[in-house]
Structure formats: structure tokens, C-alpha cells
Scaffold this active site. Structure first.
Site, PDB file in Angstrom:
ATOM      1  N   ARG A 163     -20.134 -21.895  28.183  1.00  0.00           N
ATOM      2  CA  ARG A 163     -18.928 -21.483  28.919  1.00  0.00           C
ATOM      3  C   ARG A 163     -19.289 -20.895  30.291  1.00  0.00           C
ATOM      4  NH1 ARG A 163     -17.445 -23.715  24.944  1.00  0.00           N
ATOM      5  NH2 ARG A 163     -15.580 -23.260  23.718  1.00  0.00           N
ATOM      6  N   SER A 237      -9.621 -19.394  23.319  1.00  0.00           N
ATOM      7  CA  SER A 237     -10.536 -18.282  23.024  1.00  0.00           C
ATOM      8  C   SER A 237     -10.497 -17.280  24.157  1.00  0.00           C
ATOM      9  CB  SER A 237     -11.976 -18.788  22.901  1.00  0.00           C
ATOM     10  OG  SER A 237     -12.119 -19.640  21.812  1.00  0.00           O
ATOM     11  N   GLU A 333     -13.881 -14.601  27.964  1.00  0.00           N
ATOM     12  CA  GLU A 333     -14.025 -15.989  28.436  1.00  0.00           C
ATOM     13  C   GLU A 333     -13.027 -16.278  29.563  1.00  0.00           C
ATOM     14  OE1 GLU A 333     -14.246 -19.324  25.439  1.00  0.00           O
ATOM     15  OE2 GLU A 333     -12.849 -20.247  26.848  1.00  0.00           O
TER      16      GLU A 333
HETATM   17  N1  EPU Z   1     -14.186 -17.149  12.039  1.00  0.00           N
HETATM   18  C1  EPU Z   1     -13.735 -15.966  11.490  1.00  0.00           C
HETATM   19  N2  EPU Z   1     -12.438 -15.598  11.717  1.00  0.00           N
HETATM   20  C2  EPU Z   1     -11.563 -16.370  12.420  1.00  0.00           C
HETATM   21  C3  EPU Z   1     -12.004 -17.604  12.937  1.00  0.00           C
HETATM   22  C4  EPU Z   1     -13.331 -17.975  12.751  1.00  0.00           C
HETATM   23  O1  EPU Z   1     -14.478 -15.239  10.842  1.00  0.00           O
HETATM   24  O2  EPU Z   1     -10.410 -15.941  12.589  1.00  0.00           O
HETATM   25  C5  EPU Z   1     -15.605 -17.513  11.853  1.00  0.00           C
HETATM   26  C6  EPU Z   1     -15.851 -18.423  10.664  1.00  0.00           C
HETATM   27  O3  EPU Z   1     -17.078 -18.068  10.088  1.00  0.00           O
HETATM   28  C7  EPU Z   1     -15.990 -19.792  11.304  1.00  0.00           C
HETATM   29  C8  EPU Z   1     -16.646 -19.447  12.614  1.00  0.00           C
HETATM   30  O4  EPU Z   1     -16.064 -18.209  12.998  1.00  0.00           O
HETATM   31  O5  EPU Z   1     -16.758 -20.635  10.544  1.00  0.00           O
HETATM   32  C9  EPU Z   1     -16.428 -20.469  13.706  1.00  0.00           C
HETATM   33  O6  EPU Z   1     -15.033 -20.674  13.872  1.00  0.00           O
HETATM   34  P1  EPU Z   1     -14.460 -21.922  14.680  1.00  0.00           P
HETATM   35  O7  EPU Z   1     -15.095 -23.171  14.223  1.00  0.00           O
HETATM   36  O8  EPU Z   1     -12.969 -21.825  14.690  1.00  0.00           O
HETATM   37  O9  EPU Z   1     -15.045 -21.699  16.140  1.00  0.00           O
HETATM   38  P2  EPU Z   1     -15.147 -20.443  17.081  1.00  0.00           P
HETATM   39  O10 EPU Z   1     -16.565 -20.077  17.264  1.00  0.00           O
HETATM   40  O11 EPU Z   1     -14.231 -19.360  16.635  1.00  0.00           O
HETATM   41  C10 EPU Z   1     -15.451 -21.982  19.169  1.00  0.00           C
HETATM   42  C11 EPU Z   1     -14.898 -22.094  20.559  1.00  0.00           C
HETATM   43  C12 EPU Z   1     -13.539 -22.798  20.531  1.00  0.00           C
HETATM   44  C13 EPU Z   1     -13.715 -24.160  19.901  1.00  0.00           C
HETATM   45  C14 EPU Z   1     -14.284 -23.966  18.504  1.00  0.00           C
HETATM   46  C15 EPU Z   1     -14.557 -25.289  17.808  1.00  0.00           C
HETATM   47  C16 EPU Z   1     -15.767 -20.256  21.829  1.00  0.00           C
HETATM   48  C17 EPU Z   1     -15.485 -18.941  22.485  1.00  0.00           C
HETATM   49  N3  EPU Z   1     -14.777 -20.791  21.170  1.00  0.00           N
HETATM   50  O12 EPU Z   1     -14.595 -21.097  18.462  1.00  0.00           O
HETATM   51  O13 EPU Z   1     -13.152 -22.981  21.887  1.00  0.00           O
HETATM   52  O14 EPU Z   1     -12.494 -24.864  19.852  1.00  0.00           O
HETATM   53  O15 EPU Z   1     -15.536 -23.253  18.574  1.00  0.00           O
HETATM   54  O16 EPU Z   1     -15.686 -25.876  18.367  1.00  0.00           O
HETATM   55  O17 EPU Z   1     -16.879 -20.762  21.965  1.00  0.00           O
HETATM   56  C18 EPU Z   1     -11.901 -22.086  23.699  1.00  0.00           C
HETATM   57  O18 EPU Z   1     -12.970 -21.987  24.308  1.00  0.00           O
HETATM   58  O19 EPU Z   1     -10.799 -21.760  24.239  1.00  0.00           O
HETATM   59  C19 EPU Z   1     -11.909 -22.572  22.332  1.00  0.00           C
HETATM   60  C20 EPU Z   1     -10.805 -22.611  21.583  1.00  0.00           C
END
Ligand code: EPU
Length: 337
Positions: A163, A237, A333
């Protein structure tokens, strides 16, 4: 006397905050940049908006606002394996993905349904489901607002990180991106290493998986977790996933065996900010008209009448609480204006 702040920026930010500015200039074609330059517009430190989907507006804006609406999609080069597709910076991201998917040009499909426009994608190296913009990036063209000249940035020049890019650091606020060229695969590879996609596809029992299937799976996953900005204001995010020392991650994981981690190298590991926020007790939290989304703790929302200052305060409170509970500092972000 300065004109009053009468123009609402509500239609220009996906949080839907009703802050105002004095003047808006719509950029429809790159040749207009020269006129802007010669009129002295850039000397007045204008703010540039494209999709407004990574933006927290906390106050009225006193400087001019330029809205980047440069359109156009064209093939700039083709080899046996690759297609180099150029997009105007104001092309909506998701429609651009759909255009590539319909032609079976691979690379963008895992990035389906991300809000915003093409020109903003390289600034923060957008990413989702195991793919980042840098993986498909060829080059971009940008107007240098100090010299009035166009420059071309290749992959190395952009210094992409998680990012992050040169446009968020040493070249911040110095360029207007006009065109982005992506290198797409004519023989697409389906990338399902990010667990959720494979699970959705497995459930469909398809004999052959196309990039259209992968795109549909991503759309399905995103719609199930992320609020649609047209219904509930948000900017995706709000926080970045923190990269912490492998030692600190190991200590946390022995205490919380459910915590996922993504090693970056021998010394550092990325962990989900959403997990930290959820386990600090903030998921679904609401304070007046703003809050933390109930299905994805990384997303802060405006229920309708909230303000950017309220979201900013909430974000700072979450950051402080996570720092106290886990000794980890979360970075924002979104861009805060
Ligand atoms: N999780 C939680 N609580 C929650 C959501 C997630 O504990 O409410 C934990 C779970 O362990 C889950 C892990 O976080 O397995 C990862 O969750 P998720 O796959 O939803 O991904 P993220 O790390 O929360 C990132 C990006 C998103 C992107 C997703 C999918 C960032 C800051 N965010 O989210 O990007 O869509 O991966 O690849 O890197 C954005 O940048 O606006 C965005 C939405």
C-alpha cells in the site's frame, strides 16, 4: 475577498462527507493540464481527487480541487504472450477490470470490485486476494506540476511497497497521473492461492476455471464482507496491516493460536489489523453516526450524518487502544485531508 466554501464534495468521496470547497476544476483531457499550469493553478497547491475512495475529508478545503476524469482505454502494445493496455487515470477501476475480464486478458481479476479510479491505483499499490497492482504494472504517465512536463514512470521508478509508492513519499503531491499501462496475460493464470477464492470456486464444482469465475468469486467474497459505499459510506480498509518483528508475532501467536500471520522475510511478519481491532473489542462498535463495520473490523463507516472529524477521532481511539493492548501501532491507509 475569497469566494465562500459553497461547493459540496459529498459526491466526490465514498465516505459521503459533506465538506465544501471554493472551486473545482474537472480534468477531462491531459492537454488541459498545460492550461491549468499556465493559469497558475498549480502554484495554489490544488488537491487532486479521482475516485475519492481512499480519502477522509475532515474539514472544508480552501485550495482549488482538481477532479481527474481522463478517460480512454487503448492497446499500446501486443506480444505473443502479453497485452499492454493503457487506461486514462479517470477510468473507474472496477469497470476497467470487467473490460479486461470480458476479453479474457488475465491479471486484474483478483482486484475486482475495488472502488476508485485507475489513477489512484498506483499511488497506494492497491491489492487484494494475493495480487497487487505492481504485479501487473508496466508504466504510467504523469504531469509534473512544478516543471509542467510529462514524465514516464516504470516499475522501478514507482518504488512500490505494501500500500505504498514513491507518490506517497518523496514525490507526494508533485504529479498528476494521467495514464496507467498494465501488462496483462493473453493466456491467463488463475491465482487462487488466497484461501477464500479457492473455497468459493471449490463449492461450485467447475470443470474448468476461467478468470471470469475468479472475478465472480472475488466479487462474492467482497460483497459478503465489505459495505457498498453507495449504501454505507466507507473507504475500504482504513488501517494498514502492521508488519511486526517475527519475535513479537511468535509471542502473540503463542498467546492467541488463532492469529494468522504472513511472513515478509526472516525478521518480519505481517498480521491482520482486523484481528487486532476485533480482539480489542471494536468490531461493530458504533459512536453516533460513525462506527466500525460489523463484518470487517478494518473498515470504518459513516452511517449517513457522520463527519470526517468523528471518523478521525474514532480511528485515533482505536489506534491508541490497540497500542495499549498489543504494543502495536497501526498506520492509516487512507489519506486524511
Ligand atoms: N480478521 C479478523 N476480523 C475481521 C476481519 C478479518 O480477525 O473482522 C482476520 C482473520 O484472521 C482473517 C484475516 O484477518 O483471516 C484476513 O482477513 P481478510 O482476508 O478479510 O483480509 P484483511 O487483511 O483484513 C486485506 C486488505 C483488503 C483486501 C483483503 C483481501 C489491507 C489493509 N486490507 O484485508 O484491502 O481486500 O486483504 O485480500 O491490506 C483495502 O485496502 O481497502 C482492502 C479492502
Amino acid at each position: 475577498m475569497n469566494a465562500p466554501n459553497t461547493i459540496s464534495l459529498k459526491p466526490y468521496n465514498t465516505f459521503g462527507f459533506d465538506v465544501h470547497c471554493r472551486e473545482i476544476h474537472t480534468l477531462n483531457h491531459k492537454t488541459e493540464l498545460r492550461t491549468f499550469f499556465e493559469s497558475g493553478l498549480f502554484a495554489r497547491n490544488p488537491k487532486i481527487i479521482s475516485g475519492g475512495s481512499n480519502l477522509l475529508l475532515t474539514q472544508n478545503i480552501d485550495v482549488p480541487v482538481i477532479v481527474n476524469r481522463i478517460k480512454g482505454i487503448s492497446i499500446s502494445r501486443e506480444t505473443e504472450e502479453h497485452l499492454y493496455l493503457s487506461f486514462g487515470a479517470g477510468e473507474p477501476w472496477h469497470e476497467s477490470v470487467m473490460y479486461a475480464v470480458e476479453h479474457n486478458w488475465g491479471g486484474m481479476e483478483n482486484l475486482s470490485l475495488i472502488p476508485g479510479c485507475m489513477g489512484a491505483a498506483p499511488i497506494q499499490n492497491i491489492g487484494a486476494y494475493g495480487v497487487e497492482l505492481k504485479d501487473i504494472f508496466h508504466e504510467l504517465k504523469a504531469f509534473n506540476i512544478q516543471t509542467g512536463l510529462f514524465e514516464t514512470f516504470g516499475l522501478e521508478d514507482c518504488k512500490f511497497g505494501y500500500r505504498d509508492s514513491v507518490f506517497k513519499n518523496e514525490k507526494k503531491n508533485q504529479y498528476v497521473i494521467t495514464e496507467v499501462c498494465l501488462k496483462l496475460d493473453k493466456n491467463p493464470q488463475i491465482r487462487t492461492q488466497y484461501g477464500d477464492i479457492q473455497a468459493v470456486l471449490d463449492a461450485q464444482n467447475l470443470s474448468e476455471i476461467t478468470i471470469a469465475d475468479a472475478s465472480r468469486a472475488v466479487i462474492h467474497i467482497r460483497q459478503s464482507k465489505l459495505p457498498d459505499p453507495a449504501e454505507i459510506g466507507n473507504s475500504g480498509s482504513f488501517f494498514k496491516n502492521p508488519v511486526i518483528s517475527a519475535e513479537q508475532a511468535a509471542a502473540l501467536q503463542s498467546q492467541y493460536p488463532g492469529l494468522k500471520s504472513f511472513p515478509q522475510n526472516d525478521k518480519e511478519t505481517k498480521i491482520p489489523a482486523a484481528w487486532l481491532i476485533e480482539n480489542a473489542g471494536w468490531k461493530g462498535f458504533r459512536r453516533g453516526e460513525v462506527g466500525v463495520h460489523a463484518k470487517q473490523a478494518l473498515v470504518l463507516v459513516n452511517y449517513g450524518k457522520g463527519t470526517g472529524a468523528e471518523v478521525h477521532q474514532l480511528a485515533q481511539d482505536i489506534r491508541e487502544d490497540v497500542r495499549q493492548k498489543f504494543n502495536i501501532t497501526l498506520d492509516f491507509e487512507v489519506n486524511i485531508w
